[in-house]
Every structure is written in structure tokens, then in C-alpha cells.
Design a protein around this motif. Structure first.
Motif, PDB file in Angstrom:
ATOM      1  N   SER A 195       0.838  -1.204   0.000  1.00  0.00           N
ATOM      2  CA  SER A 195       0.000   0.000   0.000  1.00  0.00           C
ATOM      3  C   SER A 195       0.874   1.255   0.000  1.00  0.00           C
ATOM      4  O   SER A 195       2.092   1.189   0.194  1.00  0.00           O
TER       5      SER A 195
ATOM      6  N   LYS B  58       2.462  -0.860   3.769  1.00  0.00           N
ATOM      7  CA  LYS B  58       1.986  -2.115   4.373  1.00  0.00           C
ATOM      8  C   LYS B  58       1.699  -3.153   3.280  1.00  0.00           C
ATOM      9  O   LYS B  58       1.036  -2.857   2.298  1.00  0.00           O
TER      10      LYS B  58
ATOM     11  N   TYR C  56      -0.045  -6.301   1.399  1.00  0.00           N
ATOM     12  CA  TYR C  56      -1.360  -6.922   1.301  1.00  0.00           C
ATOM     13  C   TYR C  56      -1.388  -7.738   0.020  1.00  0.00           C
ATOM     14  O   TYR C  56      -0.410  -7.744  -0.733  1.00  0.00           O
TER      15      TYR C  56
ATOM     16  N   ASN D 130      -9.657  -9.412  -1.587  1.00  0.00           N
ATOM     17  CA  ASN D 130      -8.453  -8.727  -1.141  1.00  0.00           C
ATOM     18  C   ASN D 130      -8.281  -8.915   0.367  1.00  0.00           C
ATOM     19  O   ASN D 130      -9.231  -9.155   1.100  1.00  0.00           O
ATOM     20  N   SER D 131      -7.038  -8.804   0.774  1.00  0.00           N
ATOM     21  CA  SER D 131      -6.689  -9.055   2.173  1.00  0.00           C
ATOM     22  C   SER D 131      -6.695  -7.760   2.974  1.00  0.00           C
ATOM     23  O   SER D 131      -6.826  -6.671   2.432  1.00  0.00           O
ATOM     24  N   GLU D 132      -6.483  -7.934   4.264  1.00  0.00           N
ATOM     25  CA  GLU D 132      -6.240  -6.784   5.139  1.00  0.00           C
ATOM     26  C   GLU D 132      -4.827  -6.276   4.879  1.00  0.00           C
ATOM     27  O   GLU D 132      -4.070  -6.880   4.130  1.00  0.00           O
ATOM     28  N   MET D 133      -4.463  -5.187   5.528  1.00  0.00           N
ATOM     29  CA  MET D 133      -3.087  -4.698   5.494  1.00  0.00           C
ATOM     30  C   MET D 133      -2.304  -5.438   6.586  1.00  0.00           C
ATOM     31  O   MET D 133      -2.784  -5.600   7.707  1.00  0.00           O
ATOM     32  N   TYR D 134      -1.117  -5.885   6.233  1.00  0.00           N
ATOM     33  CA  TYR D 134      -0.279  -6.625   7.172  1.00  0.00           C
ATOM     34  C   TYR D 134       0.885  -5.762   7.627  1.00  0.00           C
ATOM     35  O   TYR D 134       1.286  -4.821   6.937  1.00  0.00           O
TER      36      TYR D 134
ATOM     37  N   ARG E 165       1.935 -11.293   5.574  1.00  0.00           N
ATOM     38  CA  ARG E 165       1.148 -11.410   4.336  1.00  0.00           C
ATOM     39  C   ARG E 165       1.235 -12.831   3.790  1.00  0.00           C
ATOM     40  O   ARG E 165       0.230 -13.405   3.367  1.00  0.00           O
TER      41      ARG E 165
END
Length: 110
Positions: free
Chosen positions: A60, A64, A66, A79-83, A89
């Protein structure tokens, strides 16, 4: 065991979240205009989740990590969360691979 949870947004669209056995959301869908389209999205996740090449690993604007899961046509299906880290990830991707194929469906949209 994981589960897909179908919900309805305030704008009337359907969406699903893939949750791991611990209840944490590991993949979120776009909005779908019909429940049938949402269910097709779930089947697409089941099918595509096993191919590592379908995971688009991203970063991002704030740095972060993702990921997006893509269908064979290149369309994003989740889509995933922010890691906090690249390793986290990768753990998220492994969790999707492990949970998606046999995940139950919990329809909370009614």
C-alpha cells in the motif's frame, strides 16, 4: 475450519468474507448485485485459491503489505487486510489456501 460469511451492504449489494477458524477475516470480496453472483465469487475463490500465481502481492501507499486474489481472467475476487510485514502477508495467503477449499457458507444476508 474456515467459513465464507455472506452479508448484505447498506446499498443492497452482497459481499463475502472468508474467515479463518479463529474468526479472523482473511479475504474480503467486492460488492455483488445479486446473491447468485456473490456465490459464484465464492466458488471462484475456492478454485483459484490453490494456485500461487493467482495471488497478487502488493504494497500500500503507506508501505503495508497486502494481497489480491485474482481469477483466471485477471479480475480481483478478493483482497486481504493490510499486514505489518511481508511474512505476515505470506501467512495470510497460506491461510486462504488452507481454509478456502472446504470452508462452509454462512449466509447472514437475509
Amino acid at each position: 475450519m474456515g467459513k465464507f460469511v455472506i452479508t448484505k451492504r447498506t446499498n443492497g449489494e452482497f459481499q463475502f468474507n472468508l474467515k479463518a477458524g479463529n474468526g479472523q477475516t482473511i479475504l474480503a470480496s467486492e460488492g455483488y448485485t445479486t446473491k447468485a453472483a456473490c456465490e459464484n465469487g465464492i466458488e471462484s475463490v475456492r478454485k483459484n485459491s490453490q494456485e500461487d500465481a493467482r495471488y497478487d502481492r502488493k504494497e500500500s501507499s503507506n508501505g503495508k503489505p497486502y494481497f489480491n486474489l485474482k481469477a483466471t481472467n485477471g479480475q480481483i475476487i478478493g483482497n486481504s487486510e493490510m499486514y505489518e510485514s511481508v511474512a505476515a502477508r505470506e501467512n495470510g495467503i497460506e491461510s486462504v489456501k488452507k481454509n478456502a477449499p472446504d470452508a462452509t457458507i454462512d449466509d447472514q444476508s437475509a
